[in-house]
Design a protein around this motif. Structure first.
Motif, short mmCIF file in Angstrom:
data_model
loop_
_atom_site.label_atom_id
_atom_site.label_comp_id
_atom_site.label_asym_id
_atom_site.label_seq_id
_atom_site.Cartn_x
_atom_site.Cartn_y
_atom_site.Cartn_z
N ASP A 5 21.64 4.69 22.91
CA ASP A 5 21.37 5.15 24.27
C ASP A 5 21.33 3.97 25.23
O ASP A 5 21.87 4.04 26.35
N CYS A 6 20.71 2.90 24.80
CA CYS A 6 20.64 1.69 25.65
C CYS A 6 22.01 1.08 25.84
O CYS A 6 22.35 0.61 26.93
N TYR A 7 22.82 1.08 24.78
CA TYR A 7 24.18 0.54 24.89
C TYR A 7 25.01 1.36 25.87
O TYR A 7 25.75 0.81 26.69
N LEU A 8 24.89 2.68 25.77
CA LEU A 8 25.63 3.55 26.69
C LEU A 8 25.21 3.31 28.13
O LEU A 8 26.04 3.18 29.03
N VAL A 19 23.32 12.60 30.71
CA VAL A 19 21.98 12.73 30.12
C VAL A 19 22.01 12.11 28.73
O VAL A 19 22.80 12.50 27.88
N LEU A 20 21.15 11.13 28.51
CA LEU A 20 21.10 10.44 27.23
C LEU A 20 20.32 11.24 26.19
O LEU A 20 19.71 12.25 26.48
N GLY A 21 20.34 10.74 24.95
CA GLY A 21 19.58 11.34 23.87
C GLY A 21 20.44 12.24 23.01
O GLY A 21 21.20 13.06 23.52
N VAL A 22 20.31 12.09 21.67
CA VAL A 22 21.10 12.92 20.76
C VAL A 22 20.25 13.80 19.85
O VAL A 22 20.78 14.71 19.22
N ASP A 23 18.94 13.53 19.76
CA ASP A 23 18.11 14.39 18.89
C ASP A 23 16.89 14.90 19.64
O ASP A 23 16.44 14.29 20.61
N HIS A 38 13.27 2.44 27.10
CA HIS A 38 14.48 1.65 26.90
C HIS A 38 14.16 0.16 26.82
O HIS A 38 14.75 -0.58 26.02
N GLN A 39 13.22 -0.29 27.62
CA GLN A 39 12.84 -1.70 27.57
C GLN A 39 12.27 -2.06 26.20
O GLN A 39 12.58 -3.12 25.65
N LEU A 40 11.46 -1.18 25.63
CA LEU A 40 10.93 -1.42 24.30
C LEU A 40 12.05 -1.42 23.27
O LEU A 40 12.10 -2.29 22.38
N SER A 41 12.96 -0.47 23.35
CA SER A 41 14.07 -0.40 22.41
C SER A 41 14.90 -1.67 22.43
O SER A 41 15.31 -2.19 21.38
N GLU A 42 15.11 -2.20 23.62
CA GLU A 42 15.97 -3.37 23.75
C GLU A 42 15.34 -4.64 23.19
O GLU A 42 16.03 -5.64 22.96
N VAL A 97 10.08 7.78 21.17
CA VAL A 97 10.32 9.16 21.59
C VAL A 97 9.85 9.37 23.01
O VAL A 97 8.98 8.66 23.54
N LEU A 98 10.46 10.39 23.64
CA LEU A 98 10.06 10.86 24.95
C LEU A 98 9.50 12.26 24.79
O LEU A 98 10.05 13.08 24.05
#
Length: 290
Positions: free
Chosen positions: A24-27, A43-47, A274-278, A287-288
Motif C-alpha cells: 500500500d505504501c509503495y503504491l 482506495v488502498l487496502g486489500v484485506d 503508513h508512517q509506521l509501516s514505512e 490495521v485500520l
C-alpha cells in the motif's frame, strides 16, 4: 467516492477493520507506477473483516449479517481501507479472532499459503524465514508449523521471544547469518522465505544452494539473483486462497493461529499507519478500524 457494490461472484461488507501492507505504501508513493498504473483517486487496502451487507449473483453459502474476513478482487489492487469493501475471496470470521486480527489476516494468509505451497512445505521441511516478526512472517511461521515444518526465523534481538512464541527458532539477521543458521540446523535449511527485502538474497541462496529454493515477497531485485518474487495469484476467487483462509480459521478455532497486531489506527489516522509501516519495524500487522 461512490460506494462500491457486489458484482457476480462477490460480496460487499461493511468494514470493521482492514489491513495496511508495505505494498500500500509503495503504491501510494508511486514505486509501482510502471508495472501497476492506477486510476486515481484510488482506495488502498486489500484485506478486511466486516459484516456482509450485499451478496452478488451466483454467490452461495453466505448471507447479509454474516461476519467474514477476506481479500478484494486482486485485479483492482485495493479498496478495503474504506467504509464498504467488495471481497472476491472470503471465509467466516472465527470468534477467536477479534475484528482487528481478522481485518489484518487475509492478505498475509493468502501470501503465506501461496509461498508455502510453492516451496512444498510439509512434515520434515526446515524453513528459514527472513524477517519473521512482520505481518507475512508471523503468519507464515504458524501455518508452516501447522504443516509439520521446523521453522527458523530471523528478527532483531528484542523480537526473539515474540518469534519463539509463534513457533519458530529465533536468530538474528545480518552478517554471519549462515554460521548462525548452520549452528541451529546442522543438516541445513531446505527452503527460504524472504519477507524482509533487505538485500540478503545472495546469502539466502548460498544457504540453500539454489535460487529455486528461495522465494521473496519483498525484494524487487529478485530476478538479478534468479529468485522468484511472488505476486498475488490473480483476480477472482482463487481456490488456493479460499483453502488458505479456511485453514487459518480452523487453526484459530483450535487455538493454534493468531494475528499479531502491531498497531491499530482509525481510518482518519491512515497517514500515521503508513508512517509506521514505512519504518519496517512493525511487529505484526498494522490495521485500520471503523
Amino acid at each position: 467516492m461512490p460506494e462500491p457494490h457486489a458484482g457476480p461472484g462477490h460480496i460487499r461488507v461493511a468494514v470493521r477493520a482492514s489491513g495496511v501492507t508495505p505494498s500500500d505504501c509503495y503504491l501510494r508513493a508511486g514505486r509501482f507506477r510502471d508495472m501497476m498504473p492506477l486510476r486515481l483517486p484510488h482506495v488502498l487496502g486489500v484485506d478486511a473483516a466486516g459484516v456482509v451487507d450485499e451478496v452478488g449473483q451466483g454467490v452461495t453459502g453466505v448471507r447479509p449479517g454474516d461476519a467474514v474476513f477476506g481479500i478484494v478482487h486482486l485485479a483492482v489492487l485495493g479498496g478495503t481501507n474504506a467504509e464498504y469493501a467488495v471481497l472476491a475471496t472470503w471465509a467466516p470470521k472465527p470468534d477467536e479472532l477479534s475484528w482487528e486480527e481478522a481485518g489484518g489476516a487475509a492478505a498475509n494468509v493468502e501470501t503465506a499459503t501461496r509461498v508455502l505451497d510453492r516451496l512444498k512445505i510439509g512434515t520434515g521441511t526446515t524453513l528459514l524465514i527472513e524477517g519473521a516478526a512482520g505481518g507475512v512472517g508471523t503468519v507464515a511461521i504458524q501455518l508452516a508449523a501447522a504443516r509439520g515444518a521446523t521453522v527458523i526465523g530471523t528478527a532483531s534481538a528484542r523480537n526473539h521471544e515474540f518469534v519463539a512464541g509463534l513457533g519458530a527458532i529465533p536468530t538474528t539477521y545480518g552478517a554471519g547469518l549462515g554460521e548462525r543458521v548452520t549452528a541451529l540446523a546442522p543438516d541445513g535449511v531446505d527452503v527460504v522465505l524472504d519477507c524482509a527485502g533487505s538485500g540478503s538474497l545472495p546469502d539466502l541462496v548460498d544457504l540453500t544452494g539454489s535460487p529455486d529454493r528461495v522465494v521473496t515477497v519483498a525484494d524487487l531485485n529478485a530476478a538479478k539473483y534468479g529468485v522468484h518474487l511472488t505476486r498475488s495469484a490473480g483476480p477472482g476467487a482463487d481456490p488456493q486462497a479460499v483453502e488458505g483462509l479456511a485453514a487459518a480459521a480452523t487453526l484459530a478455532q483450535q487455538g493454534r493461529f493468531t494475528v499479531p497486531v502491531a498497531a491499530s489506527f482509525t481510518l482518519g489516522d491512515a497517514a500515521a499507519a503508513h508512517q509506521l509501516s514505512e519504518t519496517g519495524h512493525a511487529r505484526g500487522k498494522i490495521v485500520l478500524t471503523l
